[in-house]
Each structure stands twice: as C-alpha cells, then as structure tokens.
Motif scaffolding. Structure first.
Motif, mmCIF file in Angstrom:
data_model
loop_
_atom_site.group_PDB
_atom_site.id
_atom_site.type_symbol
_atom_site.label_atom_id
_atom_site.label_comp_id
_atom_site.label_asym_id
_atom_site.label_seq_id
_atom_site.Cartn_x
_atom_site.Cartn_y
_atom_site.Cartn_z
ATOM 1 N N VAL A 249 0.859 -1.187 0.000
ATOM 2 C CA VAL A 249 0.000 0.000 0.000
ATOM 3 C C VAL A 249 0.894 1.237 0.000
ATOM 4 O O VAL A 249 1.763 1.382 0.873
ATOM 5 C CB VAL A 249 -0.946 0.028 1.213
ATOM 6 N N PHE A 250 0.672 2.110 -0.980
ATOM 7 C CA PHE A 250 1.480 3.319 -1.127
ATOM 8 C C PHE A 250 0.538 4.516 -1.216
ATOM 9 O O PHE A 250 -0.392 4.521 -2.036
ATOM 10 C CB PHE A 250 2.351 3.234 -2.377
ATOM 11 N N ALA A 251 0.769 5.518 -0.373
ATOM 12 C CA ALA A 251 -0.130 6.668 -0.292
ATOM 13 C C ALA A 251 0.644 7.970 -0.478
ATOM 14 O O ALA A 251 1.861 8.021 -0.280
ATOM 15 C CB ALA A 251 -0.853 6.671 1.051
ATOM 16 N N ARG A 252 -0.097 9.008 -0.833
ATOM 17 C CA ARG A 252 0.490 10.328 -1.059
ATOM 18 C C ARG A 252 1.660 10.242 -2.046
ATOM 19 O O ARG A 252 2.711 10.854 -1.884
ATOM 20 C CB ARG A 252 0.968 10.938 0.262
ATOM 21 N N VAL A 253 1.452 9.439 -3.104
ATOM 22 C CA VAL A 253 2.513 9.194 -4.087
ATOM 23 C C VAL A 253 2.335 10.136 -5.267
ATOM 24 O O VAL A 253 1.250 10.253 -5.838
ATOM 25 C CB VAL A 253 2.481 7.727 -4.564
ATOM 26 N N MET A 254 3.419 10.796 -5.648
ATOM 27 C CA MET A 254 3.436 11.675 -6.810
ATOM 28 C C MET A 254 3.902 10.888 -8.035
ATOM 29 O O MET A 254 4.519 9.821 -7.908
ATOM 30 C CB MET A 254 4.378 12.859 -6.558
ATOM 31 N N PRO A 255 3.616 11.392 -9.256
ATOM 32 C CA PRO A 255 3.983 10.650 -10.476
ATOM 33 C C PRO A 255 5.459 10.275 -10.561
ATOM 34 O O PRO A 255 5.802 9.176 -11.000
ATOM 35 C CB PRO A 255 3.581 11.614 -11.590
ATOM 36 N N ALA A 256 6.364 11.174 -10.155
ATOM 37 C CA ALA A 256 7.795 10.861 -10.221
ATOM 38 C C ALA A 256 8.137 9.697 -9.300
ATOM 39 O O ALA A 256 8.986 8.849 -9.613
ATOM 40 C CB ALA A 256 8.624 12.088 -9.847
ATOM 41 N N GLN A 257 7.467 9.628 -8.151
ATOM 42 C CA GLN A 257 7.699 8.528 -7.225
ATOM 43 C C GLN A 257 7.098 7.229 -7.765
ATOM 44 O O GLN A 257 7.639 6.137 -7.543
ATOM 45 C CB GLN A 257 7.112 8.880 -5.856
ATOM 46 N N LYS A 258 5.997 7.357 -8.480
ATOM 47 C CA LYS A 258 5.397 6.187 -9.119
ATOM 48 C C LYS A 258 6.371 5.593 -10.140
ATOM 49 O O LYS A 258 6.537 4.368 -10.225
ATOM 50 C CB LYS A 258 4.081 6.578 -9.801
ATOM 51 N N LEU A 259 7.044 6.460 -10.900
ATOM 52 C CA LEU A 259 8.037 5.997 -11.870
ATOM 53 C C LEU A 259 9.182 5.273 -11.160
ATOM 54 O O LEU A 259 9.649 4.223 -11.617
ATOM 55 C CB LEU A 259 8.577 7.183 -12.666
ATOM 56 N N ARG A 260 9.616 5.815 -10.037
ATOM 57 C CA ARG A 260 10.706 5.173 -9.294
ATOM 58 C C ARG A 260 10.280 3.796 -8.791
ATOM 59 O O ARG A 260 11.058 2.836 -8.810
ATOM 60 C CB ARG A 260 11.152 6.052 -8.123
ATOM 61 N N LEU A 261 9.037 3.686 -8.330
ATOM 62 C CA LEU A 261 8.535 2.390 -7.881
ATOM 63 C C LEU A 261 8.565 1.372 -9.018
ATOM 64 O O LEU A 261 8.990 0.222 -8.827
ATOM 65 C CB LEU A 261 7.107 2.527 -7.348
ATOM 66 N N VAL A 262 8.128 1.782 -10.202
ATOM 67 C CA VAL A 262 8.114 0.877 -11.353
ATOM 68 C C VAL A 262 9.525 0.399 -11.681
ATOM 69 O O VAL A 262 9.781 -0.802 -11.860
ATOM 70 C CB VAL A 262 7.487 1.573 -12.578
ATOM 71 N N GLU A 263 10.452 1.339 -11.768
ATOM 72 C CA GLU A 263 11.823 0.976 -12.147
ATOM 73 C C GLU A 263 12.476 0.073 -11.093
ATOM 74 O O GLU A 263 13.210 -0.856 -11.441
ATOM 75 C CB GLU A 263 12.645 2.247 -12.354
ATOM 76 N N THR A 264 12.192 0.331 -9.822
ATOM 77 C CA THR A 264 12.764 -0.505 -8.767
ATOM 78 C C THR A 264 12.174 -1.909 -8.801
ATOM 79 O O THR A 264 12.889 -2.907 -8.669
ATOM 80 C CB THR A 264 12.535 0.141 -7.389
ATOM 81 N N LEU A 265 10.860 -2.009 -8.992
ATOM 82 C CA LEU A 265 10.222 -3.322 -9.079
ATOM 83 C C LEU A 265 10.766 -4.117 -10.263
ATOM 84 O O LEU A 265 10.962 -5.340 -10.163
ATOM 85 C CB LEU A 265 8.702 -3.153 -9.199
ATOM 86 N N LYS A 266 11.016 -3.463 -11.380
ATOM 87 C CA LYS A 266 11.582 -4.146 -12.542
ATOM 88 C C LYS A 266 12.980 -4.674 -12.229
ATOM 89 O O LYS A 266 13.333 -5.791 -12.622
ATOM 90 C CB LYS A 266 11.627 -3.199 -13.740
ATOM 91 N N ARG A 267 13.774 -3.870 -11.513
ATOM 92 C CA ARG A 267 15.118 -4.335 -11.141
ATOM 93 C C ARG A 267 15.048 -5.521 -10.176
ATOM 94 O O ARG A 267 15.992 -6.313 -10.099
ATOM 95 C CB ARG A 267 15.918 -3.184 -10.525
ATOM 96 N N MET A 268 13.950 -5.615 -9.447
ATOM 97 C CA MET A 268 13.767 -6.751 -8.531
ATOM 98 C C MET A 268 13.301 -8.008 -9.266
ATOM 99 O O MET A 268 13.076 -9.046 -8.648
ATOM 100 C CB MET A 268 12.752 -6.373 -7.444
ATOM 101 N N GLY A 269 13.105 -7.910 -10.592
ATOM 102 C CA GLY A 269 12.701 -9.065 -11.377
ATOM 103 C C GLY A 269 11.208 -9.217 -11.562
ATOM 104 O O GLY A 269 10.751 -10.226 -12.127
#
Length: 840
Positions: free
Chosen positions: A558-578
C-alpha cells in the motif's frame, strides 16, 4: 451566429454532420481484399501447387492437374476467409480505440467520438487531451498547447480567449497568445472552452495531409522468432527436395516423377501455418480481450500479460466506483454525517460548502467537484450562499508542489471572494497554520480517513478593495481554514474476488494512490490487498536509498500520497527486482511510469490522451477485475499459441516423413502433391480456428506466472511435437508397409495409411491441447473442432467412396476391418505417447 456556451442541440449537430461530413482524415484500409489476394499469390505453398498442376498437365494428366488447381483455389479462399476475419477483428479494435472529444450538447457535457465533432460545437479543453478539431478559444484558464505536431517546435504555446474582433479565419499554428487551437495538438496545462471552426480535411492537419492514425506496423519479437523458424524450415525443405529430385532422376531415370515427389516433400515441410496461426491468434486474441473491456494497443503485450507478477493499481475509479458523494463535513469543531443529517444542514456546514463550491468547477468532470456541486446546489438552494451573479476572475491550478487549487470570484460590489480546496496538508500550508494547529487538523483528518473516506480541506480568502487585482500565486492570499469534507467512494463489488484470484494466480497486487495513508489502508483492507506491512508514503519513498526501497518493496503493498515521479521510481525498482510490472495511470504525469512498466494500463474514460498513448493497454471501463480478466485471457492466448505451435510441428513430421521415407525405402510413393494439398486444407483451419477457440485449462489461474523469458517455441515444445509426430509417422508408415507386404494393392494401402494418419491427427490435437488426454478429452473439445473434424471426415469418406475422386486421388476402399484397425492404430499410439511423456 454568436457563440453559445451551452453548445449545439443534438438535432443541429446531426444536421451539421450531414452537411460537413465526419471529422476524420481520409484513410485507406490497412489491408484490403485485393492486397490480401496478391499476398497469397506470392506464397510458396500456392506456387508449389501451381507448379505441380503444371507438371501434371505436361504429362497429359489433365484431371489431376485440374484437381490441384481446384485445391489451389480452395487454398486461396481459405486464407482469404481467415485473413479477412483477422482484419475485421482489427477494424473493431480500431473503432474502439478511436479518439474521443468532450463537447456541450443541449447544455450538457457529453463525450462523443471525435469523428462526430462538427463546426459550431463547443469543445471542452483539459490538460492531457488532444484537440479534436480546429477551434477558436472562447474561455481559457492557464491554457498552453504543444503544437510541435504542426510546427516542429517542442515549446508549448500560451492560448488566450478570443476577443470580439478576432479574425474569422484561424492564424498559422505557433506563437503565444493566439485565440486558436488546432486538431491533433496536445493540451499541456490548463483548461478552457473553444468553438469549432473547421473539421476533417479542412483543418490545418488535414491540409498538411498528415495521417496520425496510420502507423507502419512493426514486427514483434514473437513474429521475428516465427519468421526465423519458418525460414530455416523452408531452407531445409528446398535442400531436401532438390536432393530428392536428383536422386530420383539419377537412380530411377524418372525426372518428372522425381519433381512431383520433390514438390510433395517441399509442400509437406513448409510450415506456412506458423505465421497464419500467429496472425489469427493475435488478432482474435486482442478482439477477445476487447470484449472483456481490455483494449490492447500492441499485440506483443499479449505475451507479457500472462507473465505479469505485480499489478500496481490506482485506488480511485479502479478499485472504487469513482462515484463520489460527500459523506461527512467537519465544520466549527464538529463532524456532520450527511447521511444522518436532517434535510437542511446546520449553518456551520453552509460556509464550508459555500467556499468548496467556489473552488469547484460547476461543469467539470472531476468526481470530487461533481460531488461537492451536487450537495451544495441541493442544500444551499434556498440560502444566501449560492452566488450565480458572481464572475470568475482568476483560477490557480493544483501543482505537484502545492496540492490545492483556488478560484477567485468578483462579487457584485467589485471585491473578490476566493475559495480553496485540496489536500489537508496543502490547505494548512496556505493558511499558515503553526505546528500545533496542523497536528490538530491532521488528527481530525485521520478520523475521517480511518473510515475509508477521501478527505479534502476548504479555506477562504477575500480582497475588500475593488481596485485590487488578483495576485500571481495562491500563497499571496490570506487564507482562513473553513473545514473538511469527507468523500465516500465505494469499493467495486468485483474487486475483492478479483484480488483473491490474482493472489491465487501468484500475482502480487499493490495499491498506489495520492490519497491519505489511513484512507488507503482502509480501502486496501476491504479489497483484500495485503496491509500487514503498513503503508509507504511518497515522502518516505523520496527519502529512501535504493537498498532501503528494495527491502520495503518486498513486503509493502500500500502506497499513499505518491506523486507521479515517485510512481516511476517504484516501477523501475520493481523491474530491477525481477517483477513483471503492470501499472495503471490516467494523467499526463503518469505517462513516464506507464511507458516504463512492462504493461502500462491507461484509463479509458478519465485517462488523458498522453496516458493512453504511453500505455500498451487501455482499460475501457476502469474496473480492476478487468485487469485480472485480461491476465487470464493473456494466459489463455499464450497457452493456446504454444499448443498450436506444438501441433504444427507434430503434424508436419508424419506428412514430411510419408512424402520422403517410402521413396528411400524403395516403396511406391505414398503422398503425392494432391494428397499433401488435401491434408494441408484440413490442417489450416484446425490450426487457426479450432486451437484458437480451445477453452482455458481449469487450473490456468492456479499456476504461478510463467517466467517472462520463456519463448513461445522452446526446445522442449519442439521435442514434444517431434516425438508426437514421430509416433504418428511410425503408425502410418507401418500401416502402409504392412498393407503392401500383405499383398494389398498400392491404392488400397495408400487409403489405409491416409485413414490411419487422419486418426493420428485427431489424437495429436487431443494430446497437444490437453494435459491428460483420454476419450473423455474429446467431450471437452470446442465446437469449431467438431465442425472441422466432421467436415474432414465427410471429405475423406467422399474421396474414398465416390468413383471420380477415388480415381483422381488414387484411393481404393479397403475392408471395414482393416479400416477400423488403421483408425485404432493411429489414434491409440499417439494417445498413449501423449499420456506417458510430458515435457515442461
């Protein structure tokens, strides 16, 4: 005719559509009927059929030559039917993905297909939308447009409302402060209203002759793999056929018969079903997904859908119904439950609603605005808190730096009243609250958020001197806090079961929202999303280094108060996690995250054109269960593609072997070109129709996601298909050899071998389409399979029993007992190997 803010009537719009025609550029069909025919005429299989027919005619065998010519024509018809079916499916998808426009009709905001926009329409302009037609700006608030499509200049240009003496003809695109906007350009910031001046080919983009919608198709990785596979098989077919012709001519001196045998071998080895099956499966697969309200913009995403391991979704409109209503007001230190309140709200609530209304767009599409306006107009109608005579002077947009918006209105006496609403933290900032007051406010917000409500705060300000002008920034006002509004947005009924299904399928579900943490946790818990690890806020994400974020992402959902730039960081980090990431989004600023995700999912109704352009999938009705349904359909399509590819390999082994091995063994030819053509006509519809309609396995959504690196045609599947085909070849060749050795005539032995091969073919379909093949499996086969099987059986029976066809195909009716033995041998041998072998 003077401009009318309320727009045209539906009747007038229909009349103008007849007069001016649709708002569309002339576009040719992607692949027409004649282009399909021309493409077929260059296919190797068709050319081989014609070559064989020509040789029969040279040998004086007119009837066999004509039979092959008829087979060639039938082959053309079959391919045309299949390709046109695919094209119709793609046409349906193109109509679903056509651009939309918001216009005023009869005083109401309606969303229509952009092709229905007519001159005189009132267009509503909003950030992230592409403009549907050339138009004159009538109202503008901080409006800026990217006109690089027409000018090549990437810097957005400002727009202003049209003056009364503005020229009737639009100016050239480009340059600031023009009162005109142009079709195809993109609104970067702000909003407004515009009167359509020209449409279709008469617009600026129409005169230039651009065709935005026609994008040259590009081969996907899967298509390139299939083409490479076909090239290698074709090369092998040419080499083996050439060697066979030389051997036959030099060894036996029968060059013409050698050429015919060589053509038969080449026809049997050419895997032309691979590209056809791929085309049909992807087109019909995308069409099936669209029936489930999931529009696939690129076929390659069908491969990825079934491999998704992480679904990252918005709360509002995706998990919830996006049908907000005001549930609770907080005013003057007390909570007022709207559902339990009397018909007339207490006076304390009136002032909160008054300034919330001033901060809202009356005709906007934002659900929060609509909820505030609905309650305000319903409860304040008989009070002095509605101000229809006031005029809007200035509007301050919400920004990533300040999550609040304000609107300044001119009172009747010339002074200003300002209403502001937004995130509680932002309103506290605008009101210059100290730490104690802010903490008290957030404690009150927490009480509402814990009930799953979305909370916004309201503030007011005013300027008492008529000669004052509105300041440039919201912070320049002296705001006073008025209260809180708690909005309820109920969870969709389909969400909890869909989340459970996703978890069963081994897919993790995360909720990413801009809402308050307590609200996010309450909705996540109701939806069944894991909340044990708590919630991670945007500010916490911002403060984390890569290692800390990776550690948090292993558990937090669960992620709250997330801005678009932070959403992009989440995506890129999850991809690096496989993880194979599917991400939803709707705004302009969501486009980078959508593009970065393996599967970018844009919202169909509230999504911006920019978000839809960046995404690979568009969710037409914005329901989370559709995403899970899309994953299910993606898995089904991928599995059926694997099954049909295995079948194609398997069935080509006996056909190629039966065309070649009898000659090498010194036996009479078993398969001549006409026999191969007959078998191919039965195989093609089995591949593209019967396999495509195979229902999914019962445990399809109980399996973990397949590894993203898995190819659709792997070594294990090739080996599996080759082994199944080798057993079918062995059974058929044994039938032919034994029949000849028993003194049976060549034509009768050929007939028994073909019957055995047809029975083996049925078993091949069964063992490649089901894990545990048995006689019960036949009862589960789809309706198209039985139609094709019945048709094939009738054709073979007619070919054997009708004297003319029997003579042409060199068949002879065998005894019934031998026929039943051949059927049993072909079916049972392949079924048994299907039960004892399984490759991963």
């Amino acid at each position: 005719m003077p401009w009318n803010e309320h727009g045209l009537s539906q009747a007038e719009a229909a009349s103008r559509l007849q007069t001016y025609g649709p708002n569309a550029l002339d576009q040719q069909e992607q692949r027409g009927f004649w282009r399909t025919c021309i493409g077929i005429l260059t296919e190797p299989m068709f050319l081989l059929l014609l070559g064989a027919a020509g040789i029969y005619l040279l040998l004086g065998d007119v009837r066999e030559g004509m039979v092959l010519a008829v087979f060639a024509m039938f082959s053309i018809g079959l391919v045309i039917v299949q390709e046109r079916r695919s094209e119709r499916a793609l046409d349906a998808l193109r109509s679903l993905s056509s651009p939309l426009a918001r216009v005023m009709r009869d005083g109401h905001v309606v969303q229509i297909d952009a092709s229905e926009v007519v001159p005189g329409d009132t267009l509503l302009l909003a950030e992230g939308e592409r403009i549907a037609a050339d138009a004159r700006v009538r109202k503008a608030s901080d409006l800026a447009v990217d006109e690089s499509l027409l000018t090549g200049e990437s810097v957005p240009v400002r727009k202003q409302a049209s003056a009364e003496d503005a020229p009737a003809t639009p100016a050239t695109p480009g340059g600031d402060d023009q009162p005109f906007v142009f079709a195809g350009t993109l609104i970067v910031t702000g909003h407004g209203m515009a009167e359509v001046t020209t449409t279709g080919i008469h617009s600026q983009i129409g005169q230039i002759g651009s065709t935005l919608a026609s994008i040259a198709p590009e081969d996907t990785l899967l298509q390139r793999v299939v083409k490479k596979f076909v090239r290698w098989f074709s090369l092998g077919a040419v080499v083996i056929s050439a060697c066979l012709v030389l051997w036959y001519g030099l060894q036996r001196g029968e060059w013409m018969q050698g050429v015919l045998s060589g053509i038969a071998v080449a026809m049997s080895m050419l895997p032309e079903e691979f590209p056809m099956a791929l085309t049909v499966f992807l087109a019909l697969g995308a069409w099936r997904l669209a029936q489930g309200k999931v529009l696939v913009r690129r076929p390659a995403v069908i491969e990825t859908l079934g491999a998704a391991t992480m679904l990252c979704v918005d709360k509002t409109g995706t998990l919830t119904e996006n049908r907000m209503r005001v549930s609770v007001l907080f005013a003057n230190g007390q909570f007022i439950d709207i559902d339990k309140a009397a018909k007339t709200l207490p006076e304390e609530a009136h002032r909160v609603l008054e300034y919330a209304l001033l901060a809202s767009r009356r005709k906007g599409v934002d659900p929060m605005d609509q909820a505030v306006v609905e309650l305000g107009e319903r409860t304040l109608a008989s009070t002095e808190h509605l101000h229809p005579s006031w005029t809007l002077e200035e509007e301050y947009e919400l920004t990533p730096q300040l999550l609040a918006m304000s609107r300044a209105w001119v009172r009747d006496d010339g002074t200003f009243a300002v209403g502001a609403k937004g995130a509680p933290e932002a309103i506290a900032n605008l009101c210059h609250m100290d730490a104690t007051a802010t903490a008290q406010l957030l404690a009150q917000v927490q009480q509402l958020a814990a009930r799953g409500l979305r909370v916004i705060a309201v503030a007011s300000s005013s300027q008492t001197h008529p000669d004052e002008t509105p300041p440039d920034e919201q912070h320049d006002y002296e705001f006073a806090f008025e209260g809180l509004i708690g909005l309820a947005d109920p969870l969709r009924e389909t969400v909890a079961p869909a989340v459970t299904l996703a978890h069963t399928a081994g897919i993790k579900v995360a909720m990413i929202t801009g809402d308050y943490p307590a609200t996010a946790l309450a909705i996540a818990q109701e939806a069944g999303i894991a909340t044990a690890a708590g919630v991670l806020t945007g500010s916490e994400i911002e403060a984390m280094d890569e290692a800390a974020l990776i550690k948090a992402l292993r558990d937090v959902r669960v992620f709250a108060r997330v801005m678009p730039a932070q959403k992009l960081r989440l995506v890129e980090t999850l991809k690096r996690m496989g993880e194979v990431v599917a991400m939803t989004g709707d705004g302009v600023n969501d486009a980078p995250a959508l593009k970065a995700a393996h599967i970018g999912i844009a919202m169909g109704a509230r999504g911006t054109d920019v978000a839809r352009a960046a995404a690979t999938v568009v969710l037409l009705d914005e329901d989370f269960s559709r995403i899970v349904g899309g994953v299910h359909m993606g898995r089904r399509i991928f599995e059926n593609l694997r099954k049909v590819m295995t079948y194609i390999v398997a069935i080509h082994v006996p056909i190629a072997g039966l065309a070649l091995l009898p000659l090498l063994m010194g036996l009479p030819p078993l398969l001549l070109p006409m026999h191969v053509a007959l078998l191919e006509m039965l195989i093609d519809p089995m591949c593209s129709i019967a396999f495509e309609s195979i229902p999914p396995d019962d445990d399809l959504m109980q399996r973990p996601p397949r590894p993203a690196a898995d190819l659709i045609i792997g070594k294990a599947l090739l080996l599996q298909g080759a082994l199944d085909g080798a057993v079918a070849l062995g059974a058929t060749l044994l039938t032919y050899w034994y029949s000849l050795r028993s003194g049976m005539a060549e034509d009768m032995a050929r007939t028994l071998a073909i019957v055995c091969l047809m029975a083996a073919n049925i078993a091949l379909v069964m063992v490649t389409s089901h894990k545990n093949p048995s006689l019960r499996t036949l009862a589960k086969m789809s309706k198209p399979f039985w139609i094709i099987l019945g048709t094939a059986t009738v054709l073979i029976a007619l070919a054997i029993t009708v004297p003319v066809s029997r003579e042409l195909l060199r068949f002879s009716p065998p005894p019934l007992s031998d026929t039943l033995l051949a059927i049993a041998l072909g079916f049972i041998s392949v079924t048994l190997i299907g039960k004892v072998r399984r490759f991963p």
